[in-house]
Design an enzyme around this catalytic site. Structure first.
Site, PDB file in Angstrom:
ATOM      1  N   ASP A  28      -1.011  16.524  -1.874  1.00  0.00           N
ATOM      2  CA  ASP A  28      -1.006  15.586  -3.008  1.00  0.00           C
ATOM      3  C   ASP A  28      -0.154  15.760  -4.023  1.00  0.00           C
ATOM      4  O   ASP A  28       0.270  17.072  -4.262  1.00  0.00           O
ATOM      5  CB  ASP A  28      -2.690  15.994  -3.337  1.00  0.00           C
ATOM      6  N   CYS A  62       0.986  -1.213   0.081  1.00  0.00           N
ATOM      7  CA  CYS A  62      -0.056   0.043   0.046  1.00  0.00           C
ATOM      8  C   CYS A  62       0.849   1.295  -0.113  1.00  0.00           C
ATOM      9  O   CYS A  62       1.795   1.528   0.911  1.00  0.00           O
ATOM     10  CB  CYS A  62      -0.883  -0.086   1.262  1.00  0.00           C
ATOM     11  N   HIS A  80      -8.710   7.845   2.366  1.00  0.00           N
ATOM     12  CA  HIS A  80      -7.920   9.365   2.595  1.00  0.00           C
ATOM     13  C   HIS A  80      -8.700  10.378   2.324  1.00  0.00           C
ATOM     14  O   HIS A  80      -9.831  10.342   1.317  1.00  0.00           O
ATOM     15  CB  HIS A  80      -6.602   9.617   1.619  1.00  0.00           C
ATOM     16  N   ASN A 125     -13.348   9.853  -2.071  1.00  0.00           N
ATOM     17  CA  ASN A 125     -13.679   9.066  -3.163  1.00  0.00           C
ATOM     18  C   ASN A 125     -13.817   7.771  -2.618  1.00  0.00           C
ATOM     19  O   ASN A 125     -12.875   6.983  -2.025  1.00  0.00           O
ATOM     20  CB  ASN A 125     -12.857   9.245  -4.162  1.00  0.00           C
ATOM     21  N   HIS A 139      -4.700   1.054   8.233  1.00  0.00           N
ATOM     22  CA  HIS A 139      -5.074   0.883   6.924  1.00  0.00           C
ATOM     23  C   HIS A 139      -6.369   0.442   6.774  1.00  0.00           C
ATOM     24  O   HIS A 139      -6.606  -0.989   7.360  1.00  0.00           O
ATOM     25  CB  HIS A 139      -4.194  -0.137   6.511  1.00  0.00           C
ATOM     26  N   GLY A 199     -13.659   7.510  -8.802  1.00  0.00           N
ATOM     27  CA  GLY A 199     -12.200   8.084  -8.982  1.00  0.00           C
ATOM     28  C   GLY A 199     -11.143   7.536  -8.112  1.00  0.00           C
ATOM     29  O   GLY A 199     -10.203   8.311  -7.797  1.00  0.00           O
ATOM     30  N   HIS A 217      -6.464   2.878   0.317  1.00  0.00           N
ATOM     31  CA  HIS A 217      -6.217   3.259   1.913  1.00  0.00           C
ATOM     32  C   HIS A 217      -6.923   4.637   1.805  1.00  0.00           C
ATOM     33  O   HIS A 217      -6.895   5.531   1.386  1.00  0.00           O
ATOM     34  CB  HIS A 217      -4.728   3.323   2.009  1.00  0.00           C
TER      35      HIS A 217
HETATM   36  P1  AMP Z   1      -8.104   9.007  -4.983  1.00  0.00           P
HETATM   37  O1  AMP Z   1      -8.081   9.043  -6.377  1.00  0.00           O
HETATM   38  O2  AMP Z   1      -9.340   9.569  -4.346  1.00  0.00           O
HETATM   39  O3  AMP Z   1      -7.770   7.746  -4.561  1.00  0.00           O
HETATM   40  O4  AMP Z   1      -6.683   9.957  -4.274  1.00  0.00           O
HETATM   41  C1  AMP Z   1      -5.478   9.355  -4.518  1.00  0.00           C
HETATM   42  C2  AMP Z   1      -4.629  10.950  -4.526  1.00  0.00           C
HETATM   43  O5  AMP Z   1      -3.317  10.537  -4.211  1.00  0.00           O
HETATM   44  C3  AMP Z   1      -4.584  11.488  -5.947  1.00  0.00           C
HETATM   45  O6  AMP Z   1      -5.098  12.645  -5.868  1.00  0.00           O
HETATM   46  C4  AMP Z   1      -3.064  11.402  -6.498  1.00  0.00           C
HETATM   47  O7  AMP Z   1      -2.563  12.554  -6.859  1.00  0.00           O
HETATM   48  C5  AMP Z   1      -2.418  11.084  -4.914  1.00  0.00           C
HETATM   49  N1  AMP Z   1      -1.138  10.733  -4.864  1.00  0.00           N
HETATM   50  C6  AMP Z   1      -0.579   9.455  -5.534  1.00  0.00           C
HETATM   51  N2  AMP Z   1       0.501   9.126  -5.078  1.00  0.00           N
HETATM   52  C7  AMP Z   1       0.827   9.980  -4.330  1.00  0.00           C
HETATM   53  C8  AMP Z   1       2.336  10.286  -3.642  1.00  0.00           C
HETATM   54  N3  AMP Z   1       3.336   9.590  -3.881  1.00  0.00           N
HETATM   55  N4  AMP Z   1       2.307  11.371  -2.752  1.00  0.00           N
HETATM   56  C9  AMP Z   1       1.140  12.330  -2.498  1.00  0.00           C
HETATM   57  N5  AMP Z   1       0.211  12.001  -3.067  1.00  0.00           N
HETATM   58  C10 AMP Z   1      -0.156  10.808  -4.163  1.00  0.00           C
HETATM   59 ZN    ZN Z   2      -2.445   1.467   3.483  1.00  0.00          ZN
END
Ligand code: AMP
Ligand code: ZN
Length: 111
Positions: A29, A3, A97, A84, A45, A90, A95
């Site tokens: 982000d 993860c 967030h 989401n 998690h 989306g 995990h």
């Molecule tokens: P979701 O699409 O709601 O699952 O959001 C996942 C978010 O994680 C997206 O907005 C990505 O831009 C962000 N994301 C992916 N990898 C990373 C990372 N290594 N560091 C920070 N944000 C990330």
């Molecule tokens: Zn996790």
């Protein structure tokens, strides 16, 4: 451990960390959709917000408290918080967030 967010929590992948305590970590982000776009992540998690609510109401509450604290620290006069749930909505990281978005006008309804 596969993860991505567990790896950030463990310090194995770098992130621009904005806040953390025992229950929550918040970081910028990597692909911001607004001038302020932080992710507020429970250290537990779980796959999504509903699972978080079921398994740890205290952690869910801590996630929202951290979001509000960060929004105030950024000087936001208004902000949007989004969980989401599911690929069709989306979700790309499974995990839970909370997205915190602000610093520009936010249209409603969202796309
Ligand atoms: P979701 O699409 O709601 O699952 O959001 C996942 C978010 O994680 C997206 O907005 C990505 O831009 C962000 N994301 C992916 N990898 C990373 C990372 N290594 N560091 C920070 N944000 C990330
Ligand atoms: Zn996790």
């Amino acid at each position: 451990m596969s993860c991505l967010f567990c790896k950030i929590i463990a310090g194995e992948i770098p992130a621009e960390i904005k806040f953390q305590d025992e229950q929550v970590i918040a970081f910028a982000d990597i692909n911001p959709q607004a001038p302020v776009h932080f992710l507020i992540v429970p250290k537990l998690h779980v796959e999504n917000a509903a699972e978080l609510a079921a398994q740890s109401p205290a952690a869910l509450s801590a996630v929202f408290a951290a979001a509000d604290q960060l929004a105030k620290a950024e000087g936001l006069t208004g902000y949007r918080t989004v969980f989401n749930t599911g690929a069709d909505a989306g979700q790309s990281v499974f995990h839970a967030h909370l997205h915190l978005l602000g610093g520009r006008g936010l249209a409603w309804p969202p796309g």
